[in-house]
Design a protein around this motif. Structure first.
Motif, PDB file in Angstrom:
ATOM      1  N   ALA A 199       0.863  -1.100   0.278  1.00 52.93           N
ATOM      2  CA  ALA A 199       0.043   0.055  -0.187  1.00 52.93           C
ATOM      3  C   ALA A 199       0.979   1.137   0.055  1.00 52.93           C
ATOM      4  CB  ALA A 199      -1.011  -0.113   1.179  1.00 52.93           C
ATOM      5  N   LYS A 200       1.930   1.073   0.908  1.00 54.28           N
ATOM      6  CA  LYS A 200       2.729   2.321   0.916  1.00 54.28           C
ATOM      7  C   LYS A 200       3.616   2.660  -0.570  1.00 54.28           C
ATOM      8  CE  LYS A 200       3.650   2.063   5.765  1.00 54.28           C
ATOM      9  NZ  LYS A 200       4.674   2.016   6.927  1.00 54.28           N
ATOM     10  N   LEU A 201       3.645   1.448  -1.084  1.00 62.89           N
ATOM     11  CA  LEU A 201       4.591   1.513  -2.441  1.00 62.89           C
ATOM     12  C   LEU A 201       3.661   2.104  -3.315  1.00 62.89           C
ATOM     13  CD1 LEU A 201       7.105   0.813  -4.254  1.00 62.89           C
ATOM     14  CD2 LEU A 201       6.151  -1.495  -4.429  1.00 62.89           C
ATOM     15  N   ARG A 202       2.410   1.825  -3.394  1.00 65.08           N
ATOM     16  CA  ARG A 202       1.259   2.442  -4.374  1.00 65.08           C
ATOM     17  C   ARG A 202       1.312   3.970  -4.140  1.00 65.08           C
ATOM     18  NH1 ARG A 202      -3.535  -2.253  -4.017  1.00 65.08           N
ATOM     19  NH2 ARG A 202      -2.758  -3.586  -5.061  1.00 65.08           N
ATOM     20  N   CYS A 203       1.457   4.372  -2.983  1.00 61.85           N
ATOM     21  CA  CYS A 203       1.402   5.739  -2.745  1.00 61.85           C
ATOM     22  C   CYS A 203       2.337   6.387  -3.095  1.00 61.85           C
ATOM     23  CB  CYS A 203       1.071   5.955  -1.323  1.00 61.85           C
ATOM     24  SG  CYS A 203      -0.552   5.280  -0.694  1.00 61.85           S
ATOM     25  N   ALA A 204       3.817   5.658  -3.154  1.00 62.68           N
ATOM     26  CA  ALA A 204       4.842   6.362  -3.435  1.00 62.68           C
ATOM     27  C   ALA A 204       4.963   6.478  -5.071  1.00 62.68           C
ATOM     28  CB  ALA A 204       6.136   5.658  -3.004  1.00 62.68           C
ATOM     29  N   VAL A 205       4.445   5.444  -5.758  1.00 60.66           N
ATOM     30  CA  VAL A 205       4.332   5.348  -7.238  1.00 60.66           C
ATOM     31  C   VAL A 205       3.393   6.486  -7.678  1.00 60.66           C
ATOM     32  CG1 VAL A 205       3.756   3.981  -9.128  1.00 60.66           C
ATOM     33  CG2 VAL A 205       5.123   3.144  -7.234  1.00 60.66           C
ATOM     34  N   GLY A 206       2.607   6.479  -6.919  1.00 58.79           N
ATOM     35  CA  GLY A 206       1.295   7.645  -7.411  1.00 58.79           C
ATOM     36  C   GLY A 206       1.836   9.024  -7.132  1.00 58.79           C
ATOM     37  N   ARG A 207       2.659   9.308  -6.232  1.00 60.11           N
ATOM     38  CA  ARG A 207       3.346  10.664  -6.210  1.00 60.11           C
ATOM     39  C   ARG A 207       4.613  10.968  -7.095  1.00 60.11           C
ATOM     40  NH1 ARG A 207       3.454   9.120  -0.486  1.00 60.11           N
ATOM     41  NH2 ARG A 207       5.736   8.956  -0.743  1.00 60.11           N
ATOM     42  N   ALA A 208       5.022   9.684  -7.240  1.00 59.87           N
ATOM     43  CA  ALA A 208       6.073  10.024  -8.485  1.00 59.87           C
ATOM     44  C   ALA A 208       5.365  10.464  -9.779  1.00 59.87           C
ATOM     45  CB  ALA A 208       7.024   8.814  -8.576  1.00 59.87           C
ATOM     46  N   ARG A 209       4.685   9.797 -10.352  1.00 57.84           N
ATOM     47  CA  ARG A 209       3.946   9.956 -11.283  1.00 57.84           C
ATOM     48  C   ARG A 209       3.164  11.250 -11.519  1.00 57.84           C
ATOM     49  NH1 ARG A 209       0.942   3.821 -11.962  1.00 57.84           N
ATOM     50  NH2 ARG A 209       2.825   2.819 -12.730  1.00 57.84           N
ATOM     51  N   ALA A 210       2.587  11.703 -10.402  1.00 58.40           N
ATOM     52  CA  ALA A 210       1.746  12.962 -10.170  1.00 58.40           C
ATOM     53  C   ALA A 210       2.991  14.062 -10.739  1.00 58.40           C
ATOM     54  CB  ALA A 210       1.291  13.092  -9.195  1.00 58.40           C
ATOM     55  N   ASP A 211       4.110  14.036  -9.930  1.00 64.15           N
ATOM     56  CA  ASP A 211       5.114  14.899  -9.982  1.00 64.15           C
ATOM     57  C   ASP A 211       5.589  14.829 -11.362  1.00 64.15           C
ATOM     58  OD1 ASP A 211       4.983  15.481  -7.285  1.00 64.15           O
ATOM     59  OD2 ASP A 211       6.530  14.410  -6.848  1.00 64.15           O
ATOM     60  N   ALA A 212       5.891  13.838 -12.042  1.00 65.20           N
ATOM     61  CA  ALA A 212       6.159  13.606 -13.302  1.00 65.20           C
ATOM     62  C   ALA A 212       5.267  14.388 -14.205  1.00 65.20           C
ATOM     63  CB  ALA A 212       6.444  12.271 -13.890  1.00 65.20           C
ATOM     64  N   ALA A 213       4.026  14.298 -14.194  1.00 66.10           N
ATOM     65  CA  ALA A 213       2.967  14.858 -14.982  1.00 66.10           C
ATOM     66  C   ALA A 213       3.116  16.269 -14.698  1.00 66.10           C
ATOM     67  CB  ALA A 213       1.616  14.320 -14.689  1.00 66.10           C
ATOM     68  N   ARG A 214       3.077  16.749 -13.423  1.00 72.72           N
ATOM     69  CA  ARG A 214       3.206  18.150 -13.270  1.00 72.72           C
ATOM     70  C   ARG A 214       4.376  18.850 -13.415  1.00 72.72           C
ATOM     71  NH1 ARG A 214       1.875  19.210  -6.881  1.00 72.72           N
ATOM     72  NH2 ARG A 214       3.894  18.091  -6.801  1.00 72.72           N
ATOM     73  N   GLY A 215       5.751  18.260 -13.378  1.00 73.87           N
ATOM     74  CA  GLY A 215       6.721  18.901 -13.667  1.00 73.87           C
ATOM     75  C   GLY A 215       7.474  19.533 -12.472  1.00 73.87           C
TER      76      GLY A 215
END
Length: 663
Positions: free
Chosen positions: A250-266
């Motif tokens: 569950a924690k890994l999923r949250c971390a992956v989601g944050r990384a993808r959001a950062d990549a999309a936001r720049g």
């Protein structure tokens, strides 16, 4: 009790006169206009949205479970889905959605046929009742009911004939239902799937708790017929490791989601998601290795059974069932092996023989029952000790009885909501509320309590030691059906004076119950018409897939991104659109039995009720033919295990209706 109902205490000098109620004709008219209007509006809304949101309304197509039904060109027209649902054959429904869905639809059709016979009876009962000489001042609706007949008049012979017609036809139809059910039940049990060739053996003696010993025992009974044997294992440490792994995932999923959001936001956050991903991935790798080692260690403690090495490749696939048995945790110190085993045979005849044989030398020893599907096993109850199971079942009976008594309080209040003036007197803040609106509250509140009840009953059923979800559903269905019958009919009959009625029941049970049903239920026809209309309106809510749409929206809004892009994942019970829902057969069939009971009770007392119940049953049959083929998953099929219980309850409903008519 006194606040809600001002119920007179036993021994009081005089019971208060009943408060005035909304006239039945106005009450029924309000129900038809309000719930009928909502039904039509939601139905048209579905017909408009169906072609625009195909991923929601054709969920099985997008989950790789498409059926010829939902791919038909006529199915996609504005009203074409209705005819397509009506013309679906039983064989197609059985093959594509399972026997549970087929039995559900057949019960709806059973109720529809009984209601149509009641409508035919109405052709001569309604003029018979309406033209009866009666100087009493009655509501226009009551003049078309049995209440308009003078007592002991010759017109009651018409009612008697109508009762024989309805109940005789229902019994004949139930006998015919047995024939098709047996045919499809045999077809289900003879399919080449693992659970049809396997059994569960519980209460194994201590000197036989190994796969080799159990294999030898059954081989002596049926030599060369045993394919595989697996013993359920104990593990506390392993379960804790699995729980830790789930938390890390569950924690890994949250971390992956944050990384993808950062990549999309720049724009990266203050904390580095990449570092968290690396840390959680390392911990996950360690836990996976630890769990794999633990599984190997636990299996090494149990003696492996040697299956029939000459079995064909097809029969060897049945061993996948027992090989999928996981270790089951127990927090108390215990031996590594439980007193429960899964045995797979290579012959349907041998499996059936094992189920019908008495194998133990002592009572409650070597008990054999059919094996559930691997995904359907309720692992916390596998290998439960006999004394604990018996104690849990006794506790369940006590809790269910206590809940039934306590549930009487809110149900008594709900049954009295039709007394609008009394309701305003007890709840002053409703003084300015229109009477028409208050009259609609009672069926809605009844539906709300019926909706909340299964959550408690599921918790009780889990204590009974049942090892499959299908058995849990059957237990919940039985409890819920009894609750609906007792609380909806008996409580509505005694709602005016609870303590006085209970005192009379203790003195003369049979006469008092018969008298209460006969004197109070005829006046509740309008209330039950409103309830059936409400259930039909709620069917449109299910047809619109509101639950699926809301949970998918919350999953997309609140949940983390899936670890594998494009692969839908459930998060904290919130399912995306790509994950199919299971059809809640116990709850729906309990509703059908309740409406059947309403039909039987009022078929000759108030024949107009049959017109409403016929419409309700038709909606159930069409909607769930469609939904089971286009929306819901067929994986939770128990093979029609609820059908036999439902048939018994139908007979009970007819008995209650006949007792009411005798009064």
């Amino acid at each position: 009790l006194f606040f809600f109902g001002r119920i007179p205490m036993a021994g009081s000098a005089q019971a208060p006169s009943p408060p005035p109620k909304v006239p039945p004709s106005d009450e029924v008219l309000h129900y038809i206009l309000f719930y009928g209007g909502l039904f039509v509006g939601l139905f048209l809304l579905y017909c408009v949205l169906r072609s625009r949101y195909s991923q929601l309304y054709y969920a099985r197509n997008f989950a790789g479970r498409a059926t010829p039904y939902s791919l038909d060109a006529a199915f996609h027209s504005f009203f074409g889905w209705i005819w397509a649902a009506i013309t679906v054959s039983d064989e197609q429904l059985f093959q594509q959605s399972g026997l549970d869905s087929l039995t559900l639809v057949h019960w709806a059709q059973f109720g529809l046929k009984v209601s149509l016979v009641g409508c035919l009876n109405a052709l001569y009962l309604l003029p018979l009742y309406r033209s009866a000489p009666n100087n009493a001042v009655l509501d226009p609706f009551d003049r078309w009911t049995f209440a308009h007949l003078p007592p002991h008049g010759p017109r009651m012979w018409g009612t008697l004939v109508g009762a024989y017609v309805v109940f005789g036809f229902a019994l004949w139809l139930l006998n015919r239902e047995f024939r098709w059910y047996i045919t499809y039940r045999h077809a289900f049990l003879s399919r080449p799937v693992a659970e049809n060739y396997s059994v569960v053996v519980s209460r194994i003696p201590a000197n036989m708790r190994s796969a080799l010993a159990v294999h030898k025992f059954f081989s002596e009974i049926a030599e060369g017929k045993v394919v595989d044997v697996q013993i359920a294992l104990e593990s506390a440490v392993l379960e804790r490791d699995v729980a830790q792994r789930d938390a890390v995932v569950a924690k890994l999923r949250c971390a992956v989601g944050r990384a993808r959001a950062d990549a999309a936001r720049g724009a990266p956050r203050c904390d580095d998601p990449a570092a968290s991903i690396a840390e959680y991935s390392g911990r996950l790798k360690q836990l996976n290795a630890k769990i794999a080692t633990g599984i190997d260690d636990m299996k090494a403690k149990a003696v492996e059974g040697s299956g029939d090495q000459k079995a064909s490749p097809v029969l060897r696939t049945f061993a996948n069932f027992t090989a999928s048995v996981p270790v089951v945790g127990c927090w108390a110190p215990a031996p590594p092996v439980k007193s429960c085993a899964f045995v797979t045979f290579n012959s349907l005849q041998t499996c059936s023989t094992a189920l019908q044989s008495l194998l133990g030398a002592q009572p409650f020893e070597m008990l054999v029952e059919p094996a559930p599907r691997p995904e359907d096993v309720y692992w916390p109850n596998v290998g439960m000790k006999h004394w604990r199971r018996q104690t849990s079942r006794l506790l369940t009976v006590v809790l269910t009885g206590a809940l039934c008594i306590l549930w009487t309080v809110p149900m008594t209040f709900v049954a009295g909501l039709t007394a609008v003036n009394s309701l305003k007197k007890r709840l002053p803040f409703l003084t300015d509320t229109p009477d028409d609106l208050l009259a609609l509250i009672s069926p809605a509140m009844l539906a709300l309590f019926v909706f909340l009840l299964p959550f408690l009953l599921y918790a009780f059923a889990a204590l009974e030691g049942l090892i499959s979800e299908a058995s849990l559903n059957a237990s919940v269905f039985g409890k819920l059906t009894l609750f609906n019958a007792l609380q909806t009919f008996f409580v509505s009959a005694i709602s005016g004076s609870l303590f006085h009625s209970l005192r009379q029941v203790t003195k003369s049970p049979w006469y008092t119950i018969q008298h209460l049903l006969a004197t109070h239920l005829p006046g509740q026809a309008g209330f039950f018409i409103g309830y059936v209309l409400l259930r039909a309106m709620l069917l449109m809510v299910d047809l619109l897939c509101v639950k699926q749409a809301v949970t998918a929206a919350l999953r997309a809004l609140l949940g983390p991104s899936p670890l594998t892009p494009g692969r839908p994942e459930t998060w904290m019970g919130l399912r995306p659109l790509g994950v199919l829902w299971d059809l809640q057969h116990p709850l729906i069939q309990a509703d059908l039995i309740l409406i059947l009971m309403i039909t039987f009770v009022y078929a000759v007392m108030s024949p107009l009720v049959c017109v409403v119940t016929a419409c309700g049953f038709a909606c159930y049959a069409i909607v769930y033919r469609h939904q089971s083929l286009a929306v819901y998953s067929p994986d939770n099929d128990s093979g029609g295990q609820l059908w036999v219980r439902a048939a018994r309850y139908v007979l009970g409903c007819m008995l209650v209706a006949q007792v009411t008519l005798l009064g």
